[in-house]
Scaffold this active site. Sequence first.
Site, PDB file in Angstrom:
ATOM      1  CG  HIS A 163      11.673  -3.350 -26.260  1.00  0.00           C
ATOM      2  ND1 HIS A 163      11.252  -2.054 -26.138  1.00  0.00           N
ATOM      3  CD2 HIS A 163      10.698  -4.118 -25.726  1.00  0.00           C
ATOM      4  CE1 HIS A 163      10.073  -2.034 -25.550  1.00  0.00           C
ATOM      5  NE2 HIS A 163       9.713  -3.269 -25.289  1.00  0.00           N
ATOM      6  N   GLY A 164      16.356  -3.870 -26.792  1.00  0.00           N
ATOM      7  CA  GLY A 164      17.517  -4.602 -27.288  1.00  0.00           C
ATOM      8  C   GLY A 164      18.484  -3.689 -28.009  1.00  0.00           C
TER       9      GLY A 164
END
Lengths: 310, 377
Positions: A163-164
């Site tokens: 997600h990051g």
Amino acid sequence: MFPQLIAGPIVRYSDIEKQLKSRNHNFEMAAQGIRRFVFGLGKKVLIADALGELCETFKLSDDKSVLFYWLYAIAYTLQIYFDFSGYSDMAIGMGKMFGFEFLENFDYPYISGSVTEFWRRWHMSLGSWFRDYVYIPLGGNRVSKIKWFRNIFVVWFLTGFWHGAAWNFIVWGLYFAVLLMLEKLWLKKYLDKSKVLRHVYVMFLVIISFVIFNAADMGEAARYIASMFGFGNVPVFSAEWLYYLRNYAVVIILAIIGATPLPKKLVSKLSEKNEKFANTIEPVVLIGMMLVITAYLVDGSFEAFLYFRF
Amino acid sequence: MSTKVKNIVLTVLMAALFLGLFGWNILKEDSTYLYGERREPATFPELTLERVISGKFMEEFKDYTLDQFPVRDTFRSIKAVFSHYVFMNMDNNDVILEDGHISKLEYQLKDEMLDYAADRFGYIYKNMIEGTGSKVYLSVVPDKNLFLAEKGGYLSIDYNALASFMQERMDYAEYIDIMPLLSADDYYYTDSHWKQENIVDVAEHIATSMGVPFSDDFNVNTFETPFYGTYYGQAALPFIKPDTIKYLTNSAIENCTVTGVDGYGKDVPMQVYDTVRGSDKDPYEFFLSGNQPFITITNPENKSGKELVVFRDSFGSSLSPLLIQSYSKISVVDIRYLNPMALKSFVLWNKLSFENADVLFIYSSILLNSSITAGMK
């Protein structure tokens, strides 16, 4: 003018291999695709973006309070669902218009009775991808307990990282790793006892998880969570909290109802009861919805005349 | 309708909607002005390979298509109605509707903005007014949220705190409190400004506070062009009626001479009430032709030789004519359009004098609380 389709279900080649060679194009699929696309766009533009404005307003506010933190956390939890599931609906809808059948990506995750169930219903294509490409190759649960723990941690570390590239995403992933293990080892038997309590339990943990997820860094995440529980040196109420609660009350209520299967059930019942009426009303509703969505998109470029300053 | 027919109808209608809007977008002539928002729309961006690769073209193309979208104002109205009546949002793009009044939500007191305004006024006082024997006054015009917010449950700024802040920073000025004299009815329904016909008591209070005579005997006239105020377009609600501009006259207003300046400082004859501008994009410019850097109003009927210098924003445009009866000359200065440093030239050219004059700083809370143009500081 339309949001770019940069999100949606993870579609594997094996799932659409046959469809790439042979698929059907007909009015039934086109109509289904249109309906799905319009609802997805509506979820994104009418609900998620409105809740996004509320979250943005909260972040810029100088008048934060405990209840405003909670309003933000709930709004963001709803925003991320409507945003992401909206994109997924649009992708699935567009696929249908072109004759493709993509796999579902969300199945009302907020009605889940456990965190394990939540992850069976949330971003299903990602869950299955990690299961098939990471968890099972590592041995899944058919290994020793230690290795099984390791496998879960690796999967959720990677899920967070996916997600990051920031610590809050890693912590967010590992937070779920811990919860899933606790449920498997100990909590499940307690959760089965009360329907209401297990739902409150899931939503509470999911809301906290999304505060971590949406924080700029871990410091902010810690500050936000502390403030939600009265340790942030902020008052319980504030004028801005009350105003924005009133301002977004209808959107939040609609979002909560929309996150359950209730609207779908009502539409199905209406169709069963009076198919002709439902068929007549559907194009009117969808065209109307499309016009309202377009209106929201067009108004997105609204720029008020600025009172000329010194 | 059978399911089969419904599927065909839905597909055809949606395709027609998409293709119709697409074709309309292409064939429609570009707008040159967005009246609702009082701004120029985005134009078709420059198309070069470099701009396409950098993403700049698409970014600007998005702005262009949204600004030039067919029946844009109708779509904005659909959004406003949906937001107001379906989502029951209390504001739409920060625009509120209360008691028939359209207003703009403004609730954060911005100290740095007030500081900036006070600094600008302080510069003028220190460099041009101090030591001239002038009496300096300050007045703050509240925006109409002061009267609407509490009733409707909206957020609003702390007007007393704002006034106190300015008083503290401008200790060289005597504060004239006009807030108790105002109510929501004294403002236009569709605009932020006050109505000239409703502020005679305000003008009288200011005049008497400055120790000059004042008569409240005015004739009320009506300017026939409907007044769609600045908030009308922002609200985009279809059922709002326009306001009517009424203006006051007396012998002093009818016989005074109004002179403005052009870009080179040369005198330009003007009027107290500008019917041409009143029929243009911003009808409030009916009063003293709107945004003007420097205006002189000379009243031959007043032989006292008393002069007033008004530092003001647009609220001062409708107020200043009411005060001309009390002075031989009023100089109206708008430092948004005239750098305070350049003001010295006007003193040198004998267009402006502070010697023994009354000096009034009258500004709206809206301007004071957002006095810095974005990116200036």
